[in-house]
Write a protein that holds these residues in place. Structure first.
Motif, PDB file in Angstrom:
ATOM      1  N   PRO A 596       0.830  -1.211   0.000  1.00 48.21           N
ATOM      2  CA  PRO A 596       0.000   0.000   0.000  1.00 48.21           C
ATOM      3  C   PRO A 596       0.864   1.260   0.000  1.00 48.21           C
ATOM      4  O   PRO A 596       2.034   1.236   0.399  1.00 48.21           O
ATOM      5  CB  PRO A 596      -0.814  -0.128   1.286  1.00 48.21           C
ATOM      6  CG  PRO A 596       0.023  -0.998   2.178  1.00 48.21           C
ATOM      7  CD  PRO A 596       0.721  -1.968   1.269  1.00 48.21           C
ATOM      8  N   LEU A 597       0.273   2.371  -0.429  1.00 51.57           N
ATOM      9  CA  LEU A 597       0.974   3.648  -0.467  1.00 51.57           C
ATOM     10  C   LEU A 597       0.729   4.429   0.818  1.00 51.57           C
ATOM     11  O   LEU A 597      -0.310   4.291   1.474  1.00 51.57           O
ATOM     12  CB  LEU A 597       0.521   4.471  -1.675  1.00 51.57           C
ATOM     13  CG  LEU A 597       0.709   3.819  -3.045  1.00 51.57           C
ATOM     14  CD1 LEU A 597       0.376   4.812  -4.146  1.00 51.57           C
ATOM     15  CD2 LEU A 597       2.128   3.276  -3.224  1.00 51.57           C
ATOM     16  N   LEU A 598       1.664   5.271   1.152  1.00 52.49           N
ATOM     17  CA  LEU A 598       1.666   6.019   2.404  1.00 52.49           C
ATOM     18  C   LEU A 598       0.465   6.965   2.493  1.00 52.49           C
ATOM     19  O   LEU A 598       0.159   7.698   1.546  1.00 52.49           O
ATOM     20  CB  LEU A 598       2.968   6.818   2.494  1.00 52.49           C
ATOM     21  CG  LEU A 598       3.313   7.495   3.812  1.00 52.49           C
ATOM     22  CD1 LEU A 598       3.616   6.440   4.876  1.00 52.49           C
ATOM     23  CD2 LEU A 598       4.510   8.429   3.637  1.00 52.49           C
ATOM     24  N   ASN A 599      -0.208   6.938   3.647  1.00 47.24           N
ATOM     25  CA  ASN A 599      -1.275   7.891   3.994  1.00 47.24           C
ATOM     26  C   ASN A 599      -2.519   7.794   3.110  1.00 47.24           C
ATOM     27  O   ASN A 599      -3.302   8.757   3.043  1.00 47.24           O
ATOM     28  CB  ASN A 599      -0.754   9.330   3.944  1.00 47.24           C
ATOM     29  CG  ASN A 599       0.167   9.667   5.096  1.00 47.24           C
ATOM     30  OD1 ASN A 599      -0.150   9.421   6.248  1.00 47.24           O
ATOM     31  ND2 ASN A 599       1.321  10.222   4.774  1.00 47.24           N
ATOM     32  N   ILE A 600      -2.735   6.680   2.449  1.00 46.90           N
ATOM     33  CA  ILE A 600      -3.893   6.533   1.568  1.00 46.90           C
ATOM     34  C   ILE A 600      -4.872   5.524   2.177  1.00 46.90           C
ATOM     35  O   ILE A 600      -4.576   4.327   2.259  1.00 46.90           O
ATOM     36  CB  ILE A 600      -3.481   6.063   0.158  1.00 46.90           C
ATOM     37  CG1 ILE A 600      -2.431   6.990  -0.437  1.00 46.90           C
ATOM     38  CG2 ILE A 600      -4.713   5.979  -0.734  1.00 46.90           C
ATOM     39  CD1 ILE A 600      -2.888   8.415  -0.619  1.00 46.90           C
ATOM     40  N   PRO A 601      -6.070   5.966   2.587  1.00 47.12           N
ATOM     41  CA  PRO A 601      -7.058   5.015   3.104  1.00 47.12           C
ATOM     42  C   PRO A 601      -7.794   4.310   1.968  1.00 47.12           C
ATOM     43  O   PRO A 601      -7.981   4.876   0.896  1.00 47.12           O
ATOM     44  CB  PRO A 601      -8.020   5.920   3.885  1.00 47.12           C
ATOM     45  CG  PRO A 601      -7.979   7.221   3.132  1.00 47.12           C
ATOM     46  CD  PRO A 601      -6.557   7.355   2.631  1.00 47.12           C
ATOM     47  N   LYS A 602      -8.200   3.088   2.216  1.00 47.63           N
ATOM     48  CA  LYS A 602      -9.044   2.403   1.232  1.00 47.63           C
ATOM     49  C   LYS A 602     -10.449   2.989   1.227  1.00 47.63           C
ATOM     50  O   LYS A 602     -11.085   3.108   0.178  1.00 47.63           O
ATOM     51  CB  LYS A 602      -9.097   0.899   1.527  1.00 47.63           C
ATOM     52  CG  LYS A 602      -7.908   0.100   1.027  1.00 47.63           C
ATOM     53  CD  LYS A 602      -8.145  -1.379   1.208  1.00 47.63           C
ATOM     54  CE  LYS A 602      -6.989  -2.217   0.689  1.00 47.63           C
ATOM     55  NZ  LYS A 602      -6.854  -2.120  -0.778  1.00 47.63           N
ATOM     56  N   HIS A 603     -10.940   3.320   2.407  1.00 51.30           N
ATOM     57  CA  HIS A 603     -12.305   3.814   2.521  1.00 51.30           C
ATOM     58  C   HIS A 603     -12.298   5.195   3.174  1.00 51.30           C
ATOM     59  O   HIS A 603     -11.640   5.411   4.192  1.00 51.30           O
ATOM     60  CB  HIS A 603     -13.165   2.867   3.367  1.00 51.30           C
ATOM     61  CG  HIS A 603     -13.201   1.465   2.864  1.00 51.30           C
ATOM     62  ND1 HIS A 603     -14.052   1.053   1.864  1.00 51.30           N
ATOM     63  CD2 HIS A 603     -12.467   0.367   3.220  1.00 51.30           C
ATOM     64  CE1 HIS A 603     -13.860  -0.239   1.626  1.00 51.30           C
ATOM     65  NE2 HIS A 603     -12.902  -0.676   2.426  1.00 51.30           N
ATOM     66  N   SER A 604     -13.034   6.111   2.591  1.00 58.63           N
ATOM     67  CA  SER A 604     -13.229   7.428   3.200  1.00 58.63           C
ATOM     68  C   SER A 604     -14.606   7.936   2.794  1.00 58.63           C
ATOM     69  O   SER A 604     -15.104   7.633   1.707  1.00 58.63           O
ATOM     70  CB  SER A 604     -12.136   8.407   2.770  1.00 58.63           C
ATOM     71  OG  SER A 604     -12.048   8.478   1.356  1.00 58.63           O
ATOM     72  N   ALA A 605     -15.213   8.705   3.680  1.00 59.94           N
ATOM     73  CA  ALA A 605     -16.572   9.174   3.430  1.00 59.94           C
ATOM     74  C   ALA A 605     -16.827  10.477   4.169  1.00 59.94           C
ATOM     75  O   ALA A 605     -16.191  10.769   5.187  1.00 59.94           O
ATOM     76  CB  ALA A 605     -17.595   8.114   3.859  1.00 59.94           C
ATOM     77  N   ASN A 606     -17.721  11.256   3.632  1.00 61.91           N
ATOM     78  CA  ASN A 606     -18.186  12.481   4.267  1.00 61.91           C
ATOM     79  C   ASN A 606     -19.701  12.544   4.159  1.00 61.91           C
ATOM     80  O   ASN A 606     -20.285  12.048   3.200  1.00 61.91           O
ATOM     81  CB  ASN A 606     -17.609  13.735   3.595  1.00 61.91           C
ATOM     82  CG  ASN A 606     -16.136  13.906   3.849  1.00 61.91           C
ATOM     83  OD1 ASN A 606     -15.315  13.156   3.335  1.00 61.91           O
ATOM     84  ND2 ASN A 606     -15.781  14.904   4.647  1.00 61.91           N
ATOM     85  N   ALA A 607     -20.305  13.195   5.122  1.00 52.78           N
ATOM     86  CA  ALA A 607     -21.744  13.413   5.070  1.00 52.78           C
ATOM     87  C   ALA A 607     -22.065  14.699   5.799  1.00 52.78           C
ATOM     88  O   ALA A 607     -21.368  15.112   6.722  1.00 52.78           O
ATOM     89  CB  ALA A 607     -22.495  12.243   5.698  1.00 52.78           C
ATOM     90  N   ARG A 608     -23.111  15.358   5.355  1.00 49.26           N
ATOM     91  CA  ARG A 608     -23.516  16.598   6.007  1.00 49.26           C
ATOM     92  C   ARG A 608     -25.017  16.780   5.856  1.00 49.26           C
ATOM     93  O   ARG A 608     -25.605  16.402   4.842  1.00 49.26           O
ATOM     94  CB  ARG A 608     -22.803  17.797   5.385  1.00 49.26           C
ATOM     95  CG  ARG A 608     -23.108  19.103   6.107  1.00 49.26           C
ATOM     96  CD  ARG A 608     -22.482  20.282   5.399  1.00 49.26           C
ATOM     97  NE  ARG A 608     -23.011  20.414   4.056  1.00 49.26           N
ATOM     98  CZ  ARG A 608     -23.148  21.579   3.421  1.00 49.26           C
ATOM     99  NH1 ARG A 608     -22.765  22.689   4.010  1.00 49.26           N
ATOM    100  NH2 ARG A 608     -23.634  21.623   2.202  1.00 49.26           N
ATOM    101  N   ILE A 609     -25.622  17.381   6.869  1.00 47.40           N
ATOM    102  CA  ILE A 609     -27.025  17.755   6.783  1.00 47.40           C
ATOM    103  C   ILE A 609     -27.173  19.143   7.392  1.00 47.40           C
ATOM    104  O   ILE A 609     -26.532  19.464   8.395  1.00 47.40           O
ATOM    105  CB  ILE A 609     -27.942  16.728   7.475  1.00 47.40           C
ATOM    106  CG1 ILE A 609     -29.393  16.950   7.089  1.00 47.40           C
ATOM    107  CG2 ILE A 609     -27.756  16.737   8.972  1.00 47.40           C
ATOM    108  CD1 ILE A 609     -30.302  15.785   7.437  1.00 47.40           C
ATOM    109  N   LYS A 610     -27.972  19.988   6.754  1.00 48.70           N
ATOM    110  CA  LYS A 610     -28.154  21.366   7.198  1.00 48.70           C
ATOM    111  C   LYS A 610     -29.640  21.682   7.230  1.00 48.70           C
ATOM    112  O   LYS A 610     -30.379  21.344   6.303  1.00 48.70           O
ATOM    113  CB  LYS A 610     -27.408  22.318   6.267  1.00 48.70           C
ATOM    114  CG  LYS A 610     -27.491  23.777   6.674  1.00 48.70           C
ATOM    115  CD  LYS A 610     -26.510  24.630   5.893  1.00 48.70           C
ATOM    116  CE  LYS A 610     -26.811  24.643   4.423  1.00 48.70           C
ATOM    117  NZ  LYS A 610     -25.931  25.585   3.680  1.00 48.70           N
ATOM    118  N   ARG A 611     -30.058  22.378   8.287  1.00 50.91           N
ATOM    119  CA  ARG A 611     -31.491  22.648   8.496  1.00 50.91           C
ATOM    120  C   ARG A 611     -31.707  24.132   8.770  1.00 50.91           C
ATOM    121  O   ARG A 611     -31.101  24.705   9.679  1.00 50.91           O
ATOM    122  CB  ARG A 611     -32.003  21.810   9.677  1.00 50.91           C
ATOM    123  CG  ARG A 611     -33.480  22.041  10.034  1.00 50.91           C
ATOM    124  CD  ARG A 611     -34.391  21.512   8.961  1.00 50.91           C
ATOM    125  NE  ARG A 611     -35.751  21.252   9.402  1.00 50.91           N
ATOM    126  CZ  ARG A 611     -36.738  22.149   9.468  1.00 50.91           C
ATOM    127  NH1 ARG A 611     -36.502  23.404   9.130  1.00 50.91           N
ATOM    128  NH2 ARG A 611     -37.938  21.787   9.876  1.00 50.91           N
TER     129      ARG A 611
END
Length: 702
Positions: A596-611
């Motif tokens: 594997p390469l340095l500092n690289i995740p296999k899985h990453s995700a973001n989520a946001r909700i605004k009201r």
């Protein structure tokens, strides 16, 4: 502690009751950005093809999302998209990132674009957000047009432009660790044809790390001249003065990353802070010739980077810690880096009809010169020399650094020239074919003033690009593309030989979709790169890793749950690894194919909700929650067992419009107070992330 617990309970409740929260991109961002691009200054490398019809995935990070997140640097923006992985940031002094798992030389800043001009290579400190209008994360290689890019993609920062209607704002912020910031923005017309804009920021604060201080001043004036109905001239200046503590982070003791408190500073408080002094200029000239556009540009930057630091010694043969488990041998480094970069570009774009098809043509040429003067003194200990060592569990500071020896005294000069052409053909209303390419000439000369040697290299290369777009309907477009590219490597190896340029190939396919309430994309990608550089921990310099590959998928979805509730979701899977067996000859460590390469995740995700809350309470207010997930990552190239653990961060924000002109905002980041590590150079240089922190801001618009 009770307050923190209440924050944690609140965050968990909101997260469960909504959905796994957000990413970065307002559903209306695309429309706003397109409007800005048309009514403001034209962007390079675009031509007249709408972004929705490009065979490429482009992610927009709008000004609204930057404000909601309360970010102040480009590095903060990396956390807003799972496609970007943070890399070694040289003690917190520059931006280094990978898109889709691929990065350049980790010993220099990552390259990015500002208004289409190459930037990032200079040592200009951390990029401030005070003059950023929006950010484009352009996925896939761009070498076929703008050259010098990674196959994973490129970041393009679009700055705020002068307006002919008076508007302005003042904003003050205070936050954790005695952090204070003031920023302003003002624009107005001078005449009917001339407008100006001035923005900038002043920052002063400490950090969660012991003895850490940061001061920064940024000023960015600009002027726009409407010479005629068809001609514009735009000039921008940026000045940066930054003073910051150089900090390599903590040591993972016996592979235990949490053995030391994250606040522990293992440098020397008496070291002078790193000083960054940088200035840049951009001049663009735009002229409309009937249905065709001529765009000329000139850019110049000058940066100075003077640094003193006491860093943990990396080599086991010199590190006492590997013997007694508590004494950390330290180097002492004094650096003086200076760069100058000048570039010019001209391009012509428009449409013609030939052989029954509409051709959207983009033709251009550019040239650049990059000068890099590097002076570096370093003291390195031996196992017997513990004069400058420190006890990690009970650090006592104040040692006098031994005199160092000259490590680098070199001058590097790079010349680059390129021509490019692209034709997007409307075969039918549904089918679009894009073909293009770029031819580059590159030469490099490195003068080693220590041994009076000289290394020269030159190369020319052609980078083709082909793409296909199928508009299934107004709401759905399928696309695929294939590109080749290259990126010159800076510097030389331990033998004094210049590195060969990187060469890349990339292929991707995907679908984009957009409705009144929902938009998003799904992409599958694969890329290969040769001559990628990594770190030689024994010698402390760059070394060639060989060929690497990256494959994966990206998915993003943005929309509205209700009229007042918006959401963003994004996920990236990346499998980045070596494509051949290599051996580090200093350590005689074999790196097998598939490492594997340095500092690289296999899985990453973001989520946001605004009201928006104005239907629930009699207040003009909104609240939001953001969740960021980062999978485990390799923390050291030559040690396949050292991994940075995965983490999940929860951030909250709330904004209250007191009236039309006054806005109060509160940001609470890492509300669950999770201990995490953002990046690593080795097990001995690992950067911890910030614990729970807050920022309260007051903004006045006028």
């Amino acid at each position: 502690m009770n307050l923190i617990n209440r924050y944690q309970i609140s965050a968990i409740s909101i997260a469960i009751s909504t959905i796994l929260a957000p990413s970065v991109y307002a559903a209306s961002a695309s429309a706003n950005i397109e409007k800005i691009a048309v009514t403001g200054v034209r962007q390079a490398f675009r031509g007249d093809v709408p972004l929705s019809e490009q065979p490429q995935s482009i992610e927009f990070i709008s000004a609204e999302n930057l404000d909601d997140a309360g970010v102040t640097t480009l590095t903060d923006i990396f956390d807003l998209t799972p496609s970007i992985s943070e890399q070694n940031d040289f003690g917190g002094l520059w931006e280094s990132f990978a898109i889709r798992g691929l990065v350049g030389d980790e010993n220099i800043p990552s390259g990015f674009l500002i208004n289409g001009f190459s930037s990032g290579r200079s040592f200009s400190g951390t990029r401030d957000t005070s003059n950023i209008d929006y950010v484009e994360v352009m996925k896939g290689p761009g070498s076929a047009l703008y050259g010098r890019s990674e196959p994973g993609g490129t970041i393009n920062i679009i700055t705020k432009k002068p307006q002919f209607e008076e508007q302005g704002s003042l904003k003050v912020s205070a936050g954790s660790w005695q952090s204070y910031r003031a920023e302003g923005d003002y624009t107005n017309a001078i005449t009917n044809e001339l407008a100006f804009r001035v923005n900038g920021a002043i920052e002063d604060g400490e950090g969660f790390r012991d003895y850490h201080e940061n001061k920064k001043t940024v000023i960015t004036p600009s002027i726009l001249w409407l010479i005629s109905d068809t001609t514009k001239l735009n000039y921008e200046l940026e000045y940066v003065d930054q003073s910051v503590t150089f900090d390599r982070g903590i040591v993972a003791l016996d592979g235990k990353i949490d053995a030391l408190p994250i606040e522990t500073f293992l440098g020397e408080p008496s070291d002078k802070p790193t000083e960054v002094d940088a200035i840049s200029h951009q001049l663009t000239f735009e002229h409309q010739i009937g249905e065709w556009s001529l765009l000329n540009g000139l850019s110049y930057s000058d940066s100075k980077f003077i640094s003193e630091s006491s860093d943990a010694e990396l080599a086991p043969s010199r590190q006492v810690y590997f013997t007694d488990g508590e004494t950390l041998s330290r180097q002492h480094n004094e650096r003086d880096f200076q760069t100058k970069n000048i570039s010019a570009r001209t391009e012509l774009s428009g449409s013609v009809t030939a052989a029954g098809f509409t051709h959207h043509l983009l033709i251009g040429a550019d040239a650049s010169k990059f000068d890099f003067d590097k002076l570096w003194y370093r003291y390195r200990p031996t196992l017997e020399d513990t004069r400058y060592a420190i006890n990690m569990y009970n650090p006592v500071y104040g040692q006098t650094a031994p005199e160092g020896s000259l490590l680098y005294n070199s001058t590097e000069v790079q010349h680059s020239y390129g021509i490019y052409i692209q034709d997007q053909i409307d075969v039918t209303e549904q089918w679009k074919v894009q073909v293009g390419g770029r031819y580059d000439w590159f030469d490099q000369q490195i003068d080693n003033h220590i041994n009076q040697s000289q290394s020269k290299s030159n190369q020319s290369t052609f980078s083709p690009r082909v793409g296909l777009v199928y508009a299934y309907s107004d709401d759905i477009q399928y696309y695929s593309s294939y590109s080749e590219g290259f990126r010159p490597n800076s510097g030389y190896d331990i033998n004094g030989d210049a590195f060969e340029p990187e060469s890349t190939t990339s292929i991707e396919a995907g679908v984009k979709f957009s409705t009144d309430t929902l938009n998003g994309s799904f992409t599958v990608f694969s890329a290969e790169k040769s001559n990628m550089l990594t770190t030689d921990l024994q010698a402390g310099v760059s070394t060639a890793l060989g060929e690497v590959t990256s494959e994966g998928v990206e998915f993003d979805l943005h929309g509205y749950i209700t009229e007042r509730t918006s959401f963003d979701l994004a996920y990236t899977y990346t499998d980045a690894k070596t494509a051949n067996d290599t051996v580090n000859t200093d350590w005689w460590v074999k790196l097998p194919k598939g490492s594997p390469l340095l500092n690289i995740p296999k899985h990453s995700a973001n989520a946001r909700i605004k009201r928006e809350l104005n239907d629930l309470i009699d207040l003009n207010a909104r609240v939001g929650i953001a969740v960021q997930y980062e999978g485990e990552r390799l923390g050291e190239t030559i040690d396949p067992t050292y991994y940075l653990p995965s983490y999940t961060l929860v951030n909250l924000f709330a904004t209250y419009n007191v009236n039309e002109d006054v806005i109060v905002q509160l940001n609470i980041n890492n509300v669950l107070d999770k201990e995490y590590y953002s990046n690593s150079y080795s097990a001995i240089w690992t950067q911890p992330g910030e614990p729970v922190n807050y920022k309260l801001s007051l903004k006045y618009n006028f």
